[in-house]
Design an enzyme around this catalytic site. Structure first.
Site, PDB file in Angstrom:
ATOM      1  N   ASP A 152      -5.377  54.086   4.067  1.00  0.00           N
ATOM      2  CA  ASP A 152      -6.373  52.762   3.740  1.00  0.00           C
ATOM      3  C   ASP A 152      -6.209  52.191   2.695  1.00  0.00           C
ATOM      4  O   ASP A 152      -6.790  51.096   2.477  1.00  0.00           O
ATOM      5  CB  ASP A 152      -7.615  53.753   3.724  1.00  0.00           C
ATOM      6  N   GLY A 195      -9.010  52.178   8.579  1.00  0.00           N
ATOM      7  CA  GLY A 195      -9.461  51.923   6.961  1.00  0.00           C
ATOM      8  C   GLY A 195     -10.849  52.484   6.395  1.00  0.00           C
ATOM      9  O   GLY A 195     -10.867  52.334   5.055  1.00  0.00           O
ATOM     10  N   ARG A 196     -11.225  53.253   7.122  1.00  0.00           N
ATOM     11  CA  ARG A 196     -12.664  53.838   6.859  1.00  0.00           C
ATOM     12  C   ARG A 196     -13.495  52.763   6.156  1.00  0.00           C
ATOM     13  O   ARG A 196     -13.812  51.602   6.991  1.00  0.00           O
ATOM     14  CB  ARG A 196     -12.344  54.922   5.935  1.00  0.00           C
ATOM     15  N   GLU A 250     -12.715  48.912  11.045  1.00  0.00           N
ATOM     16  CA  GLU A 250     -13.611  50.066  11.759  1.00  0.00           C
ATOM     17  C   GLU A 250     -14.524  50.129  10.801  1.00  0.00           C
ATOM     18  O   GLU A 250     -15.818  50.380  11.415  1.00  0.00           O
ATOM     19  CB  GLU A 250     -12.871  51.314  11.714  1.00  0.00           C
TER      20      GLU A 250
HETATM   21  O1  F6P Z   1      -8.186  57.936   5.873  1.00  0.00           O
HETATM   22  C1  F6P Z   1      -7.332  57.574   7.101  1.00  0.00           C
HETATM   23  C2  F6P Z   1      -8.122  57.480   8.238  1.00  0.00           C
HETATM   24  O2  F6P Z   1      -6.973  57.362   9.213  1.00  0.00           O
HETATM   25  C3  F6P Z   1      -9.121  56.280   8.386  1.00  0.00           C
HETATM   26  O3  F6P Z   1      -8.650  55.162   8.258  1.00  0.00           O
HETATM   27  C4  F6P Z   1      -9.879  56.856   9.489  1.00  0.00           C
HETATM   28  O4  F6P Z   1     -11.394  56.442   9.583  1.00  0.00           O
HETATM   29  C5  F6P Z   1      -9.734  58.360   9.565  1.00  0.00           C
HETATM   30  O5  F6P Z   1      -8.763  58.659   8.626  1.00  0.00           O
HETATM   31  C6  F6P Z   1      -9.650  59.101  10.809  1.00  0.00           C
HETATM   32  O6  F6P Z   1      -9.666  60.102  10.614  1.00  0.00           O
HETATM   33  P1  F6P Z   1      -9.485  61.438  11.775  1.00  0.00           P
HETATM   34  O7  F6P Z   1      -8.001  61.665  11.907  1.00  0.00           O
HETATM   35  O8  F6P Z   1      -9.895  62.678  11.106  1.00  0.00           O
HETATM   36  O9  F6P Z   1     -10.177  60.926  13.026  1.00  0.00           O
END
Ligand code: F6P
Length: 363
Positions: A152, A195-196, A250
Site C-alpha cells: 500500500d 491500497g486500503r 479501493e
Molecule cells: O494491506 C495490503 C492489502 O492488500 C490492502 O491493499 C487490501 O485492502 C488488504 O491488504 C486485503 O487484505 P486481505 O488479504 O486480508 O483480504
C-alpha cells in the site's frame, strides 16, 4: 550468544523474502543465532515448532520468490494479554531478545506495544514461575526493529514500503493488457486497485497509464464530479480516443466520506453516456508474483540495516523502523512513524483531507 527472531505479519508483500534472506545471512555473518517465527504473531504466541532456527541454506533461492516463506497471519491472540505473555515466554525460552518485525502499520504498532509492555510481562512471568529471575534479568531488554512490508505504501517515515513497487508493476501490466481490448471494442474500463485507505497505487498507476480519471481517498472529488467525469470522457471520445480508463482506489470516497464504488462509476457512465463499460477488480494479483528488482534490493538493504541496528542497540535504544529516504537507508523512531500514520488515518476519518495530504507529504 546473541539470538534474533524474524517474523512477517499482516498482508504479505513481494520483497519480504529478500528481507528475510538478508536478515538471516547478515545475522549469521555477524555470529548470531537467527530464528524464523512462522505465521507472524501467531507463531510467537504458539511457540513450539513455530519457532525454528534458520541456516544459511534455509534462505537459498528465495530472493525471487513472492510472498513470504515463513508465512504471515493476522493474529487475534496477540491482541490479548495472555497471548502476549505466551509470546514473551516463548522468546525467552529460545534466548531471543532481538526481533525484526516485517509488516504493515498494524503489525508495527503491535511490536511497539509489546516492547513497552516487556518489563511488566517479564515480572508476571517470574511471579508465576514461568520464567526464572536469572533469565528475566538476562533478557530484560527487548530490542525491536521494524521493516515496512506492504504493497500500500501507506506508512509515514519511509519513501517506499517493501512490495509497493512490485504491486505497481502488476497493476501497470494489467492496465496495459486491458487497454488493447478496450480500444478494439471502444469500451470504458473502471479498474479498481488495492491500497486500503491509501491512494498511492491508484495515483501512480494512473499517471503511468495515461488514465482519464483517478479516484483516491486522499483527494475526494468535489460535489458535481459526476458531470465533470462524463464531460471529460465525452471530450476524449470527440477527439478520437477509442477507450477510457478510470482508476479507482479501493478506499475511494467522496467529500462526505461515502465510498465511491467501481460499480457505481460503471453505472453512471453506462447510464449517462451509454458507453460499453466494464469493471476489472485486480484484487490479490497485485500482491502476487515475484518481487521487482527494486523490491529485491529494498528488502536486502532494509534487512541488512535491521540487523546492524539490532546489534548496535543498547538498553536505552528506542525501537526503530528501517526506512528509505532520498535513496538512503535510515533508522527512524518506530513510535513517531506509527503515530504519524495514525494521525493521517484520523484526519481522513474526520474528512480533513488537506491535513491528511500534508501529513503524508511531510512524512
Ligand atoms: O494491506 C495490503 C492489502 O492488500 C490492502 O491493499 C487490501 O485492502 C488488504 O491488504 C486485503 O487484505 P486481505 O488479504 O486480508 O483480504
Amino acid at each position: 550468544d546473541r539470538a534474533m527472531g524474524i517474523f512477517t505479519s499482516g498482508g504479505d508483500a513481494q520483497g519480504m523474502n529478500p528481507a528475510v534472506r538478508a536478515i538471516v545471512r547478515m545475522g549469521i555473518y555477524l555470529g548470531c543465532k537467527v530464528y524464523f517465527i512462522h505465521e507472524g504473531y501467531q507463531g510467537l504466541v504458539d511457540g513450539g515448532n513455530s519457532i525454528r532456527q534458520a541456516t544459511w541454506a534455509s534462505v537459498s533461492g528465495i530472493l525471487d520468490d513472492g510472498g513470504t516463506i515463513i508465512g504471515s497471519a493476522r493474529c487475534k491472540d496477540f491482541r490479548e494479554k495472555p497471548g502476549r505473555l505466551r509470546a514473551a515466554k516463548n522468546l525467552i525460552d529460545h534466548g531471543i531478545n532481538n526481533i525484526v518485525c516485517i509488516g504493515g502499520d498494524g503489525s508495527l504498532t503491535g511490536a511497539n506495544l509489546f516492547r513497552k509492555e516487556w518489563d511488566s510481562l517479564l515480572k508476571e512471568l517470574v511471579e508465576t514461575k514461568e520464567v526464572t529471575q536469572e533469565n528475566a534479568d538476562k533478557y530484560k531488554n527487548l530490542n525491536i526493529v521494524g521493516l515496512v512490508g506492504s504493497i500500500d505504501n501507506d506508512f509515514c517515515g519511509t519513501d517506499m514500503t517493501i512490495g509497493a513497487d512490485s504491486a505497481l508493476h502488476r497493476v501497470m501490466e494489467a492496465i496495459d493488457c486491458i487497454t488493447t481490448t478496450a480500444s478494439s471494442h471502444q469500451r470504458c474500463f473502471v479498474m479498481e486497485v488495492m491500497g486500503r485507505h491509501c491512494g498511492y497505487l491508484a495515483l501512480v498507476t494512473a499517471l503511468g497509464s495515461d488514465a482519464d480519471w483517478v479516484f483516491i481517498p486522499e483527494s475526494p472529488p468535489e460535489p458535481g464530479w459526476e458531470d465533470q467525469l462524463c464531460n471529460k470522457l465525452k471530450s476524449t471520445r470527440e477527439m478520437g480516443q477509442r477507450l477510457n480508463i478510470i482508476i479507482l482506489a479501493e478506499g475511494a470516497i467522496d467529500t462526505e466520506g461515502r465510498p465511491i464504488t467501481s460499480d457505481g462509476v460503471k453505472e453512471l457512465i453506462s447510464t449517462r453516456l451509454k458507453y460499453d463499460t466494464r469493471v476489472t477488480i485486480l484484487g490479490h494479483v497485485q500482491r502476487g508474483g515475484c518481487p521487482s528488482a527494486f523490491d529485491r534490493l529494498l528488502g536486502t538493504r532494509m534487512g541488512t540495516e535491521a540487523v546492524l541496528a539490532l546489534m548496535e542497540a543498547t538498553a536505552t535504544s528506542q525501537p526503530v523502523v528501517i526506512a528509505i529516504s532520498g535513496n538512503q537507508t535510515v533508522r527512524v523512531p518506530l513510535m513517531q512513524c506509527v503515530e504519524k500514520t495514525l494521525a493521517v488515518a484520523q484526519a481522513m476519518h474526520a474528512k480533513k483531507f488537506k491535513e491528511a495530504q500534508e501529513l503524508r507529504g511531510r512524512s
